[in-house]
Design a protein around this motif. Structure first.
Motif, short mmCIF file in Angstrom:
data_model
loop_
_atom_site.label_atom_id
_atom_site.label_comp_id
_atom_site.label_asym_id
_atom_site.label_seq_id
_atom_site.Cartn_x
_atom_site.Cartn_y
_atom_site.Cartn_z
N TYR A 4 0.85 -1.18 0.00
CA TYR A 4 0.00 0.00 0.00
C TYR A 4 0.89 1.23 0.00
CZ TYR A 4 -3.42 -3.45 1.52
OH TYR A 4 -4.22 -4.56 1.60
N THR A 5 0.30 2.40 -0.04
CA THR A 5 1.07 3.64 -0.07
C THR A 5 1.99 3.76 1.14
OG1 THR A 5 -0.72 4.70 -1.27
CG2 THR A 5 0.92 6.15 -0.29
N LYS A 6 1.46 3.49 2.33
CA LYS A 6 2.25 3.71 3.55
C LYS A 6 2.58 2.45 4.33
CE LYS A 6 0.56 8.40 4.12
NZ LYS A 6 -0.04 9.36 5.02
N ARG A 7 2.14 1.30 3.84
CA ARG A 7 2.39 0.06 4.57
C ARG A 7 2.34 -1.12 3.61
NH1 ARG A 7 -2.35 -2.82 5.55
NH2 ARG A 7 -4.23 -1.65 5.08
N SER A 8 2.64 -2.28 4.14
CA SER A 8 2.49 -3.49 3.37
C SER A 8 2.09 -4.63 4.31
CB SER A 8 3.78 -3.83 2.62
OG SER A 8 4.80 -4.15 3.53
N SER A 9 1.55 -5.66 3.74
CA SER A 9 1.25 -6.87 4.50
C SER A 9 1.63 -8.06 3.62
CB SER A 9 -0.23 -6.92 4.91
OG SER A 9 -1.06 -6.91 3.78
N SER A 10 1.95 -9.15 4.29
CA SER A 10 2.38 -10.33 3.55
C SER A 10 2.02 -11.58 4.31
CB SER A 10 3.88 -10.27 3.28
OG SER A 10 4.59 -10.24 4.50
N GLY A 11 2.09 -12.69 3.62
CA GLY A 11 1.80 -13.98 4.23
C GLY A 11 2.08 -15.09 3.24
N TYR A 12 1.49 -16.22 3.53
CA TYR A 12 1.71 -17.42 2.72
C TYR A 12 0.38 -18.01 2.29
CZ TYR A 12 6.40 -17.00 4.44
OH TYR A 12 7.65 -16.51 4.72
N TYR A 13 0.42 -18.82 1.25
CA TYR A 13 -0.78 -19.50 0.79
C TYR A 13 -0.44 -20.92 0.37
CZ TYR A 13 1.15 -18.26 -3.74
OH TYR A 13 2.00 -18.11 -4.80
N THR A 14 -1.42 -21.79 0.51
CA THR A 14 -1.40 -23.10 -0.11
C THR A 14 -2.71 -23.21 -0.88
OG1 THR A 14 -2.28 -24.11 1.91
CG2 THR A 14 0.07 -24.28 1.57
N LEU A 15 -2.61 -23.64 -2.11
CA LEU A 15 -3.77 -23.71 -2.99
C LEU A 15 -3.93 -25.12 -3.55
CD1 LEU A 15 -2.95 -20.52 -5.11
CD2 LEU A 15 -4.48 -20.66 -3.14
N TRP A 16 -5.14 -25.58 -3.58
CA TRP A 16 -5.46 -26.83 -4.26
C TRP A 16 -6.16 -26.43 -5.55
CZ3 TRP A 16 -9.83 -30.62 -2.40
CH2 TRP A 16 -10.01 -31.63 -3.36
N PHE A 17 -5.50 -26.70 -6.66
CA PHE A 17 -6.07 -26.46 -7.98
C PHE A 17 -6.64 -27.77 -8.50
CE2 PHE A 17 -3.62 -22.58 -8.15
CZ PHE A 17 -4.26 -21.79 -9.10
N LYS A 18 -7.77 -27.67 -9.16
CA LYS A 18 -8.40 -28.83 -9.79
C LYS A 18 -8.75 -28.44 -11.22
CE LYS A 18 -11.87 -32.33 -8.77
NZ LYS A 18 -10.91 -33.40 -8.69
N LYS A 19 -8.49 -29.36 -12.14
CA LYS A 19 -8.86 -29.11 -13.53
C LYS A 19 -10.34 -29.46 -13.69
CE LYS A 19 -5.98 -29.81 -17.04
NZ LYS A 19 -5.24 -30.53 -18.11
N ILE A 20 -11.13 -28.43 -13.98
CA ILE A 20 -12.58 -28.57 -14.10
C ILE A 20 -12.98 -28.09 -15.48
CG2 ILE A 20 -14.81 -27.83 -13.18
CD1 ILE A 20 -13.27 -27.40 -10.46
N ASN A 21 -13.60 -28.97 -16.24
CA ASN A 21 -13.98 -28.65 -17.62
C ASN A 21 -12.80 -28.10 -18.42
OD1 ASN A 21 -16.68 -29.46 -17.14
ND2 ASN A 21 -17.15 -27.43 -16.30
N GLY A 22 -11.63 -28.69 -18.19
CA GLY A 22 -10.44 -28.31 -18.94
C GLY A 22 -9.72 -27.07 -18.44
N GLU A 23 -10.21 -26.45 -17.36
CA GLU A 23 -9.58 -25.24 -16.82
C GLU A 23 -9.12 -25.48 -15.38
OE1 GLU A 23 -12.03 -21.77 -17.07
OE2 GLU A 23 -12.59 -22.14 -19.13
N TRP A 24 -7.96 -24.93 -15.04
CA TRP A 24 -7.45 -25.05 -13.68
C TRP A 24 -8.12 -23.99 -12.81
CZ3 TRP A 24 -4.91 -29.05 -11.92
CH2 TRP A 24 -4.22 -29.87 -12.82
#
Length: 140
Positions: A112-132
């Protein structure tokens, strides 16, 4: 000799398909990041599965469903474009579990203009109708 050649061709095709899937997942991530940085929250959400079964887990607990996840994003970030900050990802791992499921791990940063924030993610992707699509997002 024919068996060896056949095995090599099959192995190369598996490697090629995995590389394509990995690139497709990275493209989904990049497309969503660019949409976020334009302030286009609904375009950002295109990376998620539009289902009541999608799950988003944040430090405050789980949210179930695409509509509820979008609602939470809007309440938290979509007051103005600048309230969304500038999003960057540090993708650490993309692991294809099988032809229709993948695991993605990394970090996120919102500046942001005067600050920032951060972290981590774990994502489960699934291919559905040919799209992730993301079916589970655990971000903290």
């Amino acid at each position: 000799m024919k068996k060896l050649i056949t095995c090599c061709i099959l192995l190369l095709s598996v490697i090629f398909v995995k590389a394509q899937d990995r690139q497709a997942i990275l493209k989904v991530m990049e497309t969503s990041r660019l949409a976020w940085n334009k302030g286009a929250l609904e375009s950002f959400m295109q990376c998620y599965w539009k289902s009541d079964s999608v799950m988003f887990v944040s430090p405050t607990g789980p949210t179930f469903g695409y509509a509820n996840t979008l609602k939470n994003y809007k309440q938290t970030f979509a007051k103005t474009k600048t309230s969304m900050g500038k999003l960057t990802y540090a993708i650490k791992k993309v692991e294809l579990i099988n032809k229709d499921n993948a695991f993605v791990y990394g970090g996120w940063n919102l500046k942001y203009t005067k600050r920032s924030s951060s972290g981590y993610y774990t994502l489960w992707f699934k291919k559905i109708n040919g799209e992730w699509k993301i079916v589970v997002d655990h971000s903290s």
